[in-house]
Write an enzyme that holds these catalytic residues in place. Structure first.
Site, PDB file in Angstrom:
ATOM      1  N   ASN A   9    -126.415  -5.529  34.978  1.00 58.12           N
ATOM      2  CA  ASN A   9    -126.540  -4.338  35.820  1.00 58.12           C
ATOM      3  C   ASN A   9    -126.452  -4.790  37.279  1.00 58.12           C
ATOM      4  OD1 ASN A   9    -127.314  -2.034  37.165  1.00 58.12           O
ATOM      5  ND2 ASN A   9    -129.419  -2.024  36.395  1.00 58.12           N
ATOM      6  N   LYS A  11    -126.332  -3.026  39.876  1.00 59.18           N
ATOM      7  CA  LYS A  11    -127.055  -2.123  40.793  1.00 59.18           C
ATOM      8  C   LYS A  11    -126.194  -1.816  42.026  1.00 59.18           C
ATOM      9  CE  LYS A  11    -131.338  -3.808  38.884  1.00 59.18           C
ATOM     10  NZ  LYS A  11    -132.759  -4.100  39.034  1.00 59.18           N
ATOM     11  N   HIS A  95    -132.579   4.099  33.720  1.00 56.17           N
ATOM     12  CA  HIS A  95    -133.110   2.905  34.368  1.00 56.17           C
ATOM     13  C   HIS A  95    -134.335   3.278  35.205  1.00 56.17           C
ATOM     14  CE1 HIS A  95    -133.525  -0.585  36.933  1.00 56.17           C
ATOM     15  NE2 HIS A  95    -132.862  -1.244  36.004  1.00 56.17           N
ATOM     16  N   GLU A  97    -135.302   2.451  38.011  1.00 54.16           N
ATOM     17  CA  GLU A  97    -135.029   2.787  39.424  1.00 54.16           C
ATOM     18  C   GLU A  97    -134.524   4.223  39.540  1.00 54.16           C
ATOM     19  OE1 GLU A  97    -132.530  -0.606  40.211  1.00 54.16           O
ATOM     20  OE2 GLU A  97    -134.292  -1.887  39.936  1.00 54.16           O
ATOM     21  N   GLU A 167    -137.538  -2.197  29.331  1.00 55.77           N
ATOM     22  CA  GLU A 167    -137.668  -2.892  30.614  1.00 55.77           C
ATOM     23  C   GLU A 167    -139.014  -2.546  31.246  1.00 55.77           C
ATOM     24  OE1 GLU A 167    -133.606  -3.920  32.443  1.00 55.77           O
ATOM     25  OE2 GLU A 167    -134.026  -1.842  32.955  1.00 55.77           O
ATOM     26  N   GLY A 173    -137.065  -7.391  38.744  1.00 61.80           N
ATOM     27  CA  GLY A 173    -136.823  -7.907  40.089  1.00 61.80           C
ATOM     28  C   GLY A 173    -138.032  -8.594  40.696  1.00 61.80           C
ATOM     29  N   SER A 213    -136.363  -9.673  34.872  1.00 58.06           N
ATOM     30  CA  SER A 213    -136.403 -11.078  35.285  1.00 58.06           C
ATOM     31  C   SER A 213    -135.943 -12.059  34.206  1.00 58.06           C
ATOM     32  CB  SER A 213    -137.798 -11.446  35.804  1.00 58.06           C
ATOM     33  OG  SER A 213    -138.113 -10.665  36.951  1.00 58.06           O
ATOM     34  N   GLY A 234    -130.433  -7.973  35.675  1.00 58.06           N
ATOM     35  CA  GLY A 234    -130.178  -7.517  37.040  1.00 58.06           C
ATOM     36  C   GLY A 234    -129.753  -8.686  37.920  1.00 58.06           C
ATOM     37  N   GLY A 235    -130.698  -9.218  38.670  1.00 58.57           N
ATOM     38  CA  GLY A 235    -130.411 -10.265  39.657  1.00 58.57           C
ATOM     39  C   GLY A 235    -129.531 -11.395  39.138  1.00 58.57           C
TER      40      GLY A 235
HETATM   41  P1  PGA Z   1    -133.847  -8.028  36.993  1.00 57.58           P
HETATM   42  O1  PGA Z   1    -133.417  -6.512  36.727  1.00 57.58           O
HETATM   43  O2  PGA Z   1    -133.154  -8.865  35.953  1.00 57.58           O
HETATM   44  O3  PGA Z   1    -133.364  -8.332  38.386  1.00 57.58           O
HETATM   45  O4  PGA Z   1    -135.328  -8.082  36.864  1.00 57.58           O
HETATM   46  C1  PGA Z   1    -133.322  -5.989  35.429  1.00 57.58           C
HETATM   47  C2  PGA Z   1    -132.868  -4.562  35.475  1.00 57.58           C
HETATM   48  O5  PGA Z   1    -133.256  -3.839  36.395  1.00 57.58           O
HETATM   49  O6  PGA Z   1    -132.117  -4.108  34.591  1.00 57.58           O
END
Ligand code: PGA
Length: 251
Positions: A9, A11, A95, A97, A167, A173, A213, A234-235
């Site tokens: 993802n 983002k 998600h 967010e 999640e 994050g 993470s 994500g990251g």
């Molecule tokens: P992250 O994000 O791996 O940066 O923690 C995961 C996500 O939001 O899907």
């Protein structure tokens, strides 16, 4: 048999040039037959370009969101029909967010789920508790209610197009991951809920991803758990080498 899946993802990261660079790196480093199904989810403006560039590779493209309507007076929104017209057959919905920053409710998400499934798109449906829920030991209840109100209304036949992504919000994050045991405990609970409502066959077939993470150095032990079928990243999906290391973290 359910599939192992890793989805990146991106983002709101990567402009056009950065997107092309990342795709170029992914193509260079991707092994021909990865043991997992692989998705990347760029921003809307880069979907077409990404789809075109990844044609003929093992990487599929997903959108990060969509509206539930086909078209109409919804300024700033994008429909499933539009996504399909640029080759995108998969969408991430729910998600945390989107839920927290853009006020997406279970009710709205259930409409989005319906719209995507009506188009025969695949849905990566995200859910997970906040830190306060876990601290008060309400995490199972929160997850149950997000599933019941967001996606458990669908027909049995539609489950072939559903991927679940647990999640925990406190792990996204933050660098703080759920332990492999915490992930397994929740994934087993989720599979049990699917089984109770839709039967064992569907429950055994649905892939349940963990997100929060996930990094190259912790993916293998998380993915090794019986009910964890991969990750939503994500990251670590923004760097080709890290993402592909995660993709190749299944035993
Ligand atoms: P992250 O994000 O791996 O940066 O923690 C995961 C996500 O939001 O899907």
């Amino acid at each position: 048999m359910r599939k192992n899946i890793v989805a990146g993802n991106w983002k709101m990261n990567n402009d056009l040039a950065e997107t092309q660079e990342l795709i170029g790196d992914l193509k260079l480093q991707l092994v021909k037959e990865p043991t997992a199904e692989v998705y990347v989810a760029p921003s809307f403006v880069n979907l077409y370009n990404t789809f075109q560039s990844l044609k003929g590779t093992a990487i599929k493209v997903a959108a990060q969101n969509m509206h539930f309507a086909e078209n109409g007076a919804y300024t700033g929104e994008v429909s499933g029909k539009m996504l399909q017209s640029v080759g995108v057959q998969t969408v991430i919905l729910g998600h945390s967010e989107r839920r927290a920053l853009f006020n997406e409710t279970d009710e709205m998400l259930s409409k989005k789920v319906n719209a995507a499934l009506m188009h025969e798109m695949k849905v990566i449906f995200c859910f997970g508790e906040e830190l306060k829920d876990r601290k008060s030991e309400g995490h199972f209840e929160v997850v149950k209610s997000q599933l019941e109100n967001g996606i458990f209304h669908i027909d049995r036949a539609a489950w072939k197009n559903v991927i679940l992504a647990y999640e925990p919000v406190w792990a996204i994050g933050t660098g703080e991951t759920a332990s492999p045991e915490q992930a397994q405990e929740m994934h087993e609970f989720i599979r049990g809920l699917v089984s109770d409502k839709f039967g064992e066959e569907i429950a055994e077939d649905v892939s349940i991803l963990y997100g929060g993470s996930v990094k190259p150095d912790n993916a293998r032990e998380i993915f090794a758990k019986a009910d964890v079928d991969g990750g939503l990243i994500g990251g670590a999906s923004l760097k080709a080498i890290d993402f592909l290391t995660i993709v190749n973290s299944f035993d």
